[in-house]
Design a protein around this motif. Structure first.
Motif, PDB file in Angstrom:
ATOM      1  N   ALA A 105       2.142   9.427  -4.860  1.00 60.09           N
ATOM      2  CA  ALA A 105       2.318   9.012  -6.254  1.00 60.09           C
ATOM      3  C   ALA A 105       0.979   8.652  -6.885  1.00 60.09           C
ATOM      4  O   ALA A 105       0.695   9.061  -8.024  1.00 60.09           O
ATOM      5  N   ASN A 106       0.173   7.908  -6.164  1.00 58.65           N
ATOM      6  CA  ASN A 106      -1.114   7.488  -6.710  1.00 58.65           C
ATOM      7  C   ASN A 106      -2.097   8.643  -6.836  1.00 58.65           C
ATOM      8  O   ASN A 106      -2.897   8.675  -7.772  1.00 58.65           O
TER       9      ASN A 106
ATOM     10  N   VAL B 217      -0.525  13.620 -13.737  1.00 61.52           N
ATOM     11  CA  VAL B 217       0.882  14.005 -13.647  1.00 61.52           C
ATOM     12  C   VAL B 217       1.719  12.811 -14.097  1.00 61.52           C
ATOM     13  O   VAL B 217       1.385  11.666 -13.787  1.00 61.52           O
ATOM     14  N   ASP B 218       2.798  13.062 -14.834  1.00 59.97           N
ATOM     15  CA  ASP B 218       3.733  12.009 -15.233  1.00 59.97           C
ATOM     16  C   ASP B 218       4.582  11.674 -14.009  1.00 59.97           C
ATOM     17  O   ASP B 218       5.422  12.471 -13.598  1.00 59.97           O
TER      18      ASP B 218
ATOM     19  N   LYS C 224       1.883  -1.573  -7.590  1.00 64.72           N
ATOM     20  CA  LYS C 224       1.177  -2.062  -8.780  1.00 64.72           C
ATOM     21  C   LYS C 224       0.156  -1.030  -9.257  1.00 64.72           C
ATOM     22  O   LYS C 224      -0.020  -0.830 -10.464  1.00 64.72           O
ATOM     23  N   LEU C 225      -0.519  -0.390  -8.326  1.00 70.46           N
ATOM     24  CA  LEU C 225      -1.487   0.650  -8.680  1.00 70.46           C
ATOM     25  C   LEU C 225      -0.784   1.818  -9.364  1.00 70.46           C
ATOM     26  O   LEU C 225      -1.273   2.351 -10.362  1.00 70.46           O
ATOM     27  N   SER C 226       0.373   2.202  -8.846  1.00 70.86           N
ATOM     28  CA  SER C 226       1.143   3.288  -9.471  1.00 70.86           C
ATOM     29  C   SER C 226       1.494   2.931 -10.908  1.00 70.86           C
ATOM     30  O   SER C 226       1.332   3.760 -11.818  1.00 70.86           O
TER      31      SER C 226
ATOM     32  N   GLY D 107       0.333   4.396 -14.852  1.00 69.91           N
ATOM     33  CA  GLY D 107       1.314   4.899 -15.810  1.00 69.91           C
ATOM     34  C   GLY D 107       2.642   5.336 -15.229  1.00 69.91           C
ATOM     35  O   GLY D 107       3.497   5.838 -15.965  1.00 69.91           O
ATOM     36  N   ALA D 108       2.833   5.157 -13.935  1.00 72.35           N
ATOM     37  CA  ALA D 108       4.114   5.549 -13.330  1.00 72.35           C
ATOM     38  C   ALA D 108       5.237   4.664 -13.856  1.00 72.35           C
ATOM     39  O   ALA D 108       5.044   3.468 -14.091  1.00 72.35           O
ATOM     40  N   LYS D 109       6.398   5.255 -14.018  1.00 76.57           N
ATOM     41  CA  LYS D 109       7.606   4.512 -14.356  1.00 76.57           C
ATOM     42  C   LYS D 109       8.330   4.237 -13.041  1.00 76.57           C
ATOM     43  O   LYS D 109       8.476   5.139 -12.220  1.00 76.57           O
TER      44      LYS D 109
END
Length: 115
Positions: free
Chosen positions: A24-25, A32-33, A64-66, A70-72
Motif C-alpha cells: 500500500a505504501n 495510485v489511489d 498512519k503512513l498510508s 492519501g489512502a482511504k
C-alpha cells in the motif's frame, strides 16, 4: 489507477498485514489511489496505541503512513463489533465501514488484492 487492498489477518502473528501495508505504501509513492479495507482480525490493525518491541515493525505506524499518503481506510463494522472494538480509538483517518461500501470499492477498483 485505483487499488483496493483487503486485509483479513491480525496485525501480528503472520506478516500478511505487514506485507499488505508495505505494498500500500509503495503504491502511494507511485501515485495510485489506495483504499484499504480491514476485515476479520485485521480490524485490530487500526487500533491506536500499539506498542511493539524496538526493532519490530509497527502496523499502527505503517497504517498512519498510508493515511498520510492519501489512502482511504475502512474497518468492517461487523468485524469490529464482534471483537469488541467498534467504539475503540482508531488511527486518525480510519473509520468504520460496511459491506455496501466494500462492494462499491470493489466495483470501482482497477486492482483488488487480498491478504
Amino acid at each position: 489507477m485505483t487499488a483496493l487492498i483487503i486485509i483479513n489477518d491480525a496485525p501480528y502473528g503472520t506478516e500478511k498485514a505487514y506485507n499488505a501495508l508495505r505494498i500500500a505504501n509503495q503504491l502511494g509513492k507511485d501515485d495510485v489511489d489506495v483504499r484499504i479495507f480491514l476485515m476479520a482480525d485485521a480490524a485490530t490493525c487500526a487500533l491506536a496505541g500499539q506498542d511493539t518491541p524496538d526493532g519490530y515493525y509497527n502496523i499502527e505506524r505503517m497504517l498512519k503512513l498510508s493515511v498520510a499518503k492519501g489512502a482511504k481506510v475502512k474497518i468492517c463494522g461487523t468485524c469490529a463489533e464482534a471483537r469488541g472494538i467498534k467504539d475503540a480509538e482508531f488511527v486518525k483517518g480510519a473509520e468504520i465501514g460496511s459491506m455496501p461500501e466494500l462492494s462499491e470499492w470493489i466495483s470501482k477498483s482497477d486492482k483488488v488484492l487480498t491478504f
